[in-house]
Design an enzyme around this catalytic site. Structure first.
Site, short mmCIF file in Angstrom:
data_model
loop_
_atom_site.label_atom_id
_atom_site.label_comp_id
_atom_site.label_asym_id
_atom_site.label_seq_id
_atom_site.Cartn_x
_atom_site.Cartn_y
_atom_site.Cartn_z
CB THR A 129 5.39 3.04 -28.63
OG1 THR A 129 5.05 2.63 -29.95
CG2 THR A 129 4.30 2.59 -27.67
N PRO A 131 4.32 5.20 -22.88
CG PRO A 131 5.39 5.12 -20.80
CD PRO A 131 5.49 5.76 -22.17
N GLY A 134 0.16 4.98 -28.35
CA GLY A 134 0.72 3.97 -29.24
C GLY A 134 0.64 4.41 -30.69
CD GLU A 244 7.70 0.94 -38.25
OE1 GLU A 244 7.59 0.37 -37.14
OE2 GLU A 244 7.71 2.18 -38.36
NE ARG A 270 1.08 -37.82 -35.16
CZ ARG A 270 1.49 -38.38 -34.04
NH1 ARG A 270 2.71 -38.90 -33.98
NH2 ARG A 270 0.70 -38.43 -32.98
CD GLU A 369 -7.87 -3.74 -34.06
OE1 GLU A 369 -8.33 -4.89 -33.94
OE2 GLU A 369 -6.65 -3.48 -33.92
#
Length: 382
Positions: A129, A131, A134, A244, A270, A369
């Site tokens: 990645t 700047p 991506g 990955e 609870r 996406e």
């Protein structure tokens, strides 16, 4: 439904990992979370445990066992112990970076790097990645120009896990103009002249995972550090991205499962209106939905792990696992915060930190996406 992914050897390893995390990680986790980084000693301790050497050939200090199920055990136990952010750096070293050093190195490179990777003395990172780019690998702009026996690298990378700790950074660089065949992978070592580390980035969650900016300003790297052939980087990246993404899916689903289990325990204890809130139908039904989604996802993901070990996992199936399991992680942790009420928003409760940590998994290793686009293109709709 009973899982059938693991055998007795994996369960024995699970007990070792569980004991290790309880002794070596859990007592220190809050300090590491505050510091925004884990110590290098965590990597060497995991190396001593054998976590990094399972797939490394015996001649380079490993066990020579190509079985990703051991990697799954480490991620699941970290989630169970509530320390996943501390293990994400080691998981990247083991799940994401190691395959490049196994598959694309020469014998000289293997001898130079694999023993230290297996022992945890050489910490790895991968720098894709930038700047300005991506998920689109073809947009990588960091350049490497051949100059005799060296490459001279100029550019910047960002959001790099293990960026501060890393000794070996696999840098995706542009060595040619073609958007795909112009990419190469070069290993940049810690003390390379012109290689600088920028900020340790301040993130919303995953605070114990060090994430940094990296800069290459005329960095001179020996040509002997090229991984594979020049111009083969894009194809190496796309091949290894499947593993990955399975790693991210495994961690995401394991953390969702841990959050669910914590919430079941909470709603049993609870009280509201004189009885445990778990006895209310609306809460039972919400937890029933989550239990079903987790179980269904788990069995698909387990099948992906089997396919990965068999060399049969497709990029499309890995994309399905990645987006579905991380989106499910988000739904589960959000619902669990709601079921904790006000306490769910307090950072002293693990569920609040789990919710905080979960958001980024839908972004890194390829956004939801992008995963849908990979799947959509495979349908050949025109």
């Amino acid at each position: 439904m009973k899982r059938i992914l693991f055998d007795s050897a994996h369960e024995e390893y699970r007990q070792s990992v569980r004991a290790f995390l309880g002794k070596e990680v859990v007592p220190h986790y809050q300090d590491w979370d505050t510091a925004g980084i884990v110590p290098r000693e965590l990597f060497t301790a995991l190396g001593d445990l054998g976590a990094f050497g399972i797939a490394v050939p015996e001649e380079f200090g490993g066990a020579g066992i190509g079985d990703f199920r051991y990697n799954v055990v480490l991620q699941e136990e970290a989630a169970r112990a509530g320390v996943s952010p501390a293990i994400l750096g080691p998981a990247l070293h083991n799940d994401v970076c190691l395959p490049y050093f196994l598959d694309y190195t020469t014998e000289e490179q293997k001898a130079r790097w694999l023993p230290g990777i297996a022992s945890g003395e050489l910490i790895t990172a991968i720098a894709m990645t930038e700047p300005g780019t991506g998920s689109d690998l073809s947009g990588i702009a960091t350049k490497a120009v051949r100059d005799g026996d060296h490459y001279v690298i100029d550019g910047a990378k960002t959001f790099i896990t293990n960026g501060i700790n890393a000794d070996l950074v696999i840098a995706a660089v542009r060595t040619g103009e073609h958007q795909h065949r112009g990419l190469s992978l070069i290993v940049v070592e810690r003390d390379t002249p012109g290689f600088e580390r920028g900020r340790k980035l301040d993130k919303v969650g995953l605070h114990a995972q060090d994430t940094a900016e990296l800069f290459f300003r005329g960095a001179r790297v020996p040509a002997a550090n090229l991984l594979g052939g020049e111009g083969e980087g894009f194809f190496g990246l796309t091949k290894n991205l499947a593993q990955e993404r399975i790693s991210v899916a495994v961690s995401g689903l394991a953390q969702a499962t841990a959050a669910f289990d914590q919430t079941v325990a909470y709603v049993r204890e609870r009280k509201a209106f004189g009885s445990a809130i778990g006895s209310q139908q609306v809460i039972r039904h919400r937890l029933a939905e989550l239990a079903t989604e987790i179980d269904v996802a788990q069995h698909y993901l387990d099948r992906c792990v089997v396919a990965l070990d068999a060399g049969e996992l497709t990029v499309v199936d890995a994309a399905k696992a990645k987006w579905w399991c991380t989106e499910l992680q988000g739904r589960v942790t959000d619902a669990c915060v709601q079921l904790h009420g006000g306490y769910g928003y307090m950072l002293e409760y693990p569920i609040a930190r789990a919710w905080q940590d979960s958001r980024v998994t839908r972004i890194y290793a390829g956004t939801t996406e992008i995963m849908k686009e990979i799947i959509g293109r495979s349908l050949q709709l025109g």
